[in-house]
Design a protein around this motif. Structure first.
Motif, short mmCIF file in Angstrom:
data_model
loop_
_atom_site.label_atom_id
_atom_site.label_comp_id
_atom_site.label_asym_id
_atom_site.label_seq_id
_atom_site.Cartn_x
_atom_site.Cartn_y
_atom_site.Cartn_z
N TYR A 35 0.80 -1.22 0.00
CA TYR A 35 0.00 0.00 0.00
C TYR A 35 0.83 1.28 0.00
O TYR A 35 0.40 2.31 -0.51
CB TYR A 35 -0.91 0.02 1.23
N ASN A 36 2.02 1.23 0.60
CA ASN A 36 2.81 2.43 0.83
C ASN A 36 3.86 2.57 -0.27
O ASN A 36 5.00 2.13 -0.12
CB ASN A 36 3.47 2.36 2.21
N PHE A 37 3.49 3.20 -1.37
CA PHE A 37 4.38 3.26 -2.52
C PHE A 37 4.14 4.54 -3.30
O PHE A 37 3.19 5.30 -3.06
CB PHE A 37 4.16 2.05 -3.45
N GLY A 38 5.00 4.77 -4.28
CA GLY A 38 4.84 5.88 -5.22
C GLY A 38 5.72 5.65 -6.42
O GLY A 38 6.25 4.55 -6.63
N HIS A 39 5.89 6.68 -7.22
CA HIS A 39 6.73 6.62 -8.42
C HIS A 39 7.68 7.82 -8.41
O HIS A 39 7.43 8.82 -7.72
CB HIS A 39 5.87 6.66 -9.68
N ASP A 40 8.75 7.74 -9.15
CA ASP A 40 9.66 8.88 -9.27
C ASP A 40 8.98 9.95 -10.14
O ASP A 40 8.91 9.81 -11.37
CB ASP A 40 10.99 8.45 -9.88
N VAL A 41 8.47 10.99 -9.48
CA VAL A 41 7.68 12.01 -10.17
C VAL A 41 8.55 12.79 -11.15
O VAL A 41 9.62 13.28 -10.81
CB VAL A 41 7.04 12.95 -9.14
N GLY A 42 8.09 12.84 -12.39
CA GLY A 42 8.82 13.51 -13.45
C GLY A 42 9.63 12.57 -14.31
O GLY A 42 10.07 12.94 -15.40
N GLY A 43 9.83 11.35 -13.83
CA GLY A 43 10.68 10.39 -14.52
C GLY A 43 12.09 10.41 -13.95
O GLY A 43 12.68 11.47 -13.73
N PHE A 44 12.67 9.24 -13.70
CA PHE A 44 13.99 9.15 -13.09
C PHE A 44 15.11 9.24 -14.13
O PHE A 44 16.11 9.92 -13.93
CB PHE A 44 14.11 7.83 -12.32
N PHE A 45 14.93 8.56 -15.26
CA PHE A 45 16.00 8.41 -16.25
C PHE A 45 15.53 8.93 -17.60
O PHE A 45 14.37 8.82 -17.96
CB PHE A 45 16.41 6.94 -16.37
N GLY A 46 16.46 9.51 -18.34
CA GLY A 46 16.12 10.07 -19.64
C GLY A 46 16.25 11.58 -19.61
O GLY A 46 16.78 12.16 -18.67
N PRO A 47 15.75 12.26 -20.63
CA PRO A 47 15.84 13.72 -20.66
C PRO A 47 14.91 14.35 -19.63
O PRO A 47 14.00 13.69 -19.11
CB PRO A 47 15.38 14.06 -22.09
N ALA A 48 15.14 15.60 -19.35
CA ALA A 48 14.26 16.32 -18.43
C ALA A 48 12.83 16.34 -18.98
O ALA A 48 12.63 16.46 -20.19
CB ALA A 48 14.75 17.74 -18.22
#
Length: 318
Positions: A35-48
């Motif tokens: 239940y306690n999760f998220g994602h790397d907001v904006g994207g972690f890898f690649g271009p800005a």
């Protein structure tokens, strides 16, 4: 992982399709008991990320248990709230709104800990009797039982269709405070400045209405969004409160704020009580009613009437 840690969906790639894929990963995690999760907001890898993608990702991320802007961009940039001056006001407001939602998140974390209830949920989790939710709401999510979040996953999209589950008390779109019937597809605006989400009728949502300042201890002021039943109905909820820091709750240092919402065709009655030995940090409570609500409202604290009238913002001292 289910019991002890906060996690994330992995080092994602900066792209519009990743935003949608991360949503599906999150639904899979929550259905698996993580239940306690998220994602790397904006994207972690690649271009800005572009400013638009960055805003859409933040709009989605503020509704997840773990909200973190995190990156290692291949073009040498770093995803930060202030990376694009032209949208810094919008980013600030989104993060402030996330902070306002903390009391609701705190309640959901408590229920996940005590009763194994997921914090975010696929829409069909709450509305399995409506078979359309299995097909038409796969890109949406429920934050707890009451908030239907409708993210945007495509570039240059300023409106989208949303299926509102079949539900007698209807759905209020938060930004416009417009009420919609359940069991239909509606076309709603999806501005870059604010997320699109609905609160279902008969809901009581706690939030922090205090002034939020970075670098300073936030002032805790408790308020509740009240979305009454369309005609008649009763909702009873109990919100867990403690100091939010220590483990003194294990020694009984906690309290419950009990709120009962009673709707009739002529009146909205709100009853509130507090039980437990923890002394609340706030001394006043506010209730916010929708702008469209025409019925008279009455508030009772410990069975004593403290308000009666037609104001949309009700404040009283404990």
């Amino acid at each position: 992982m289910q019991r002890y840690c906060q996690t994330w969906s992995g080092d994602n790639y900066t792209d519009w399709k990743t935003l949608k894929y991360n949503h599906y990963i999150g639904i899979g995690l929550t259905l698996s008991g993580v239940y306690n999760f998220g994602h790397d907001v904006g994207g972690f890898f690649g271009p800005a990320p572009t400013p638009e993608l960055f805003l859409r990702w933040i709009q989605y991320g503020i509704f997840l248990p773990r909200f973190t802007i995190h990156s290692w961009n291949t073009d040498g940039t770093v995803n930060e709230p202030w990376m694009y001056p032209e949208i810094i006001d919008e980013v600030r407001e989104l993060i402030n709104f996330r902070e306002k939602l903390v009391p609701y998140f705190y309640q959901l974390f408590y229920e996940a800990h005590e009763f194994y209830k997921p914090i975010i949920r696929p829409v069909f989790y709450e509305f399995e009797y409506d078979e359309k939710t299995f097909l038409l709401n796969i890109d949406d999510l429920m934050l707890g039982p009451n908030i239907l979040v409708c993210p945007v996953y495509e570039e240059n999209t300023h409106e989208r269709e949303v299926y509102l589950p079949l539900y007698n008390d209807g759905w209020m779109e938060f930004r416009t405070q417009k009420m919609y019937e359940g069991g239909q597809v509606v076309l709603v605006e999806t501005p870059l400045s604010f997320p699109t989400f609905f609160i279902r009728g008969g809901s009581v949502i706690p939030f922090n209405d205090g002034k939020l300042e970075f670098g300073k201890e936030n002032i805790e002021e408790r308020a509740f969004w009240i979305v009454p039943h369309r005609e008649e109905g009763i909702t009873s909820v109990s919100f867990f409160e403690d100091d939010g820091i220590s483990e003194e709750y294990l020694n009984g240092e906690y309290a419950f704020v009990d709120v009962e919402l009673i709707s009739s065709t002529k009146e909205i009655v709100i009853k509130i009580d507090i039980r437990g030995k923890y002394i609340l940090k706030y001394k006043t409570i506010k209730f916010y009613l929708p702008r469209y609500e025409k019925r008279k409202a009455s508030v009772y604290y410990k069975n004593v009437q403290v308000y009666s009238g037609d104001e949309k913002q009700i404040v009283f001292s404990l």
